[in-house]
Design a protein around this motif. Structure first.
Motif, PDB file in Angstrom:
ATOM      1  N   ARG A  23       0.886  -1.167   0.240  1.00 26.78           N
ATOM      2  CA  ARG A  23       0.036  -0.107  -0.106  1.00 26.78           C
ATOM      3  C   ARG A  23       0.875   1.348   0.116  1.00 26.78           C
ATOM      4  N   LEU A  59      -2.978  -4.114  -6.862  1.00 23.38           N
ATOM      5  CA  LEU A  59      -3.713  -3.199  -6.109  1.00 23.38           C
ATOM      6  C   LEU A  59      -4.114  -1.844  -7.030  1.00 23.38           C
ATOM      7  N   SER A  62      -6.886  -2.058  -8.884  1.00 22.27           N
ATOM      8  CA  SER A  62      -8.404  -2.447  -8.080  1.00 22.27           C
ATOM      9  C   SER A  62      -9.175  -1.146  -8.076  1.00 22.27           C
ATOM     10  N   TRP A  65      -8.048   2.269  -6.504  1.00 16.68           N
ATOM     11  CA  TRP A  65      -6.763   2.816  -6.731  1.00 16.68           C
ATOM     12  C   TRP A  65      -6.534   3.264  -8.159  1.00 16.68           C
TER      13      TRP A  65
END
Ligand code: 6PG
Length: 266
Positions: A23, A59, A62, A65
């Motif tokens: 992240r 990520l 997704s 994001w």
């Protein structure tokens, strides 16, 4: 180079877990793309193969994001490739496409996979070097400059397809070279430290206790490049950031570390 690397700054970012570190990396990339695109209207990124980088790509793709990066201004390259067809399950390009590029609004003309199908890996390497030279601005030492390089780290200390003992690839003055890894059945094509070290931002993503030895070798004061090829990656006018988790840092207390590391604990 023993001890101090020739980079402006070496950051060691340590997350409690791999998801936390991923992240942080995604957030850093969002900020970097925003700043770079506002300054120069586009941003080049070379993407790595491997499961750890894949987690970042998934990520970034997704729903929460994918809109945070202006993918229409991104120009995508690969840091290395296995010499297999693009649809082969071993292909880095296939992995990067499926986990990210097919799921964001990047322009197809801005996606530059490494060619692997001419039957001549040296020709494919030269073709990709010409592509990089034609599409990237000139950076330090007259070398094409990537804005951002994403890499993984193998348990043996390899990054991209720069493997221990392969001094030829590591010291190669070309931008791209073909290698035959000692363990893998397929040859590979890899960008070389020459182009990685002209980049503005290099991020190396690694996690887990299996990578503790490799990370210790990457950050030790006096480890050798021959044993730890990742040490050949030292951007001359850019920043080098290791993004990792606590498990991969397990062996750092066993070595004398380089004196140019700034540690950020998440
Ligand atoms: C590849 C890359 C390789 C990879 C590292 C880390 O084609 O797989 O060349 O350098 O980035 O081996 O991979 P993991 O994150 O899966 O350990």
């Amino acid at each position: 180079m023993v001890g101090k690397a020739a980079v402006q700054e070496v950051r060691l970012v340590v997350g409690a877990t791999l998801p936390r570190a991923t992240r942080w990396m995604a957030d850093e990339l969002v900020k970097l793309t925003r700043d770079t695109i506002s300054a120069q209207r586009s941003m080049s990124i070379s993407f790595a193969g491997g499961a750890t980088p894949r987690g970042l790509y998934e990520l970034l793709a997704s729903p929460l994001w994918r809109a945070r990066v202006d993918w229409s201004k991104i120009v995508a390259f690969l840091s290395d490739e296995r010499c297999v067809p693009p649809r082969d399950p071993r292909s880095n390009y296939r992995m990067i496409r499926e986990s990210l590029l097919d799921r964001v609004l990047i322009a197809p003309r801005n996606v530059h996979p490494i060619p692997t199908e001419s039957g001549d890996i040296n020709k494919d390497s030269a073709t990709y070097a010409a592509t990089l030279t034609s599409l990237l601005p000139t950076g330090p030492g007259g070398v094409p400059k990537l804005d951002c390089v994403l890499l993984g780290l193998g348990p043996d200390g390899h990054a991209a397809s720069l493997f221990p003992g392969n001094e030829e690839a590591i010291s190669n003055t070309s931008l791209v070279t073909a290698v035959s890894p000692p363990f893998a059945p397929t040859p590979r094509i890899t960008l070389t430290p020459r182009i990685f070290n002209a980049a503005s931002h290099v991020f190396i993503l690694t996690a887990g206790s299996l990578k503790a030895g490799a990370l210790a070798g990457a950050l030790a004061y006096d480890a050798s490049v021959a044993d730890h090829p990742v040490r050949s990656i030292a951007p001359v006018a850019g920043n080098l950031t290791f993004v990792t988790d606590v498990e991969a840092c397990e062996s750092l207390n066993d070595v004398k570390l380089r004196d140019d590391i700034t540690t950020i604990r998440l």
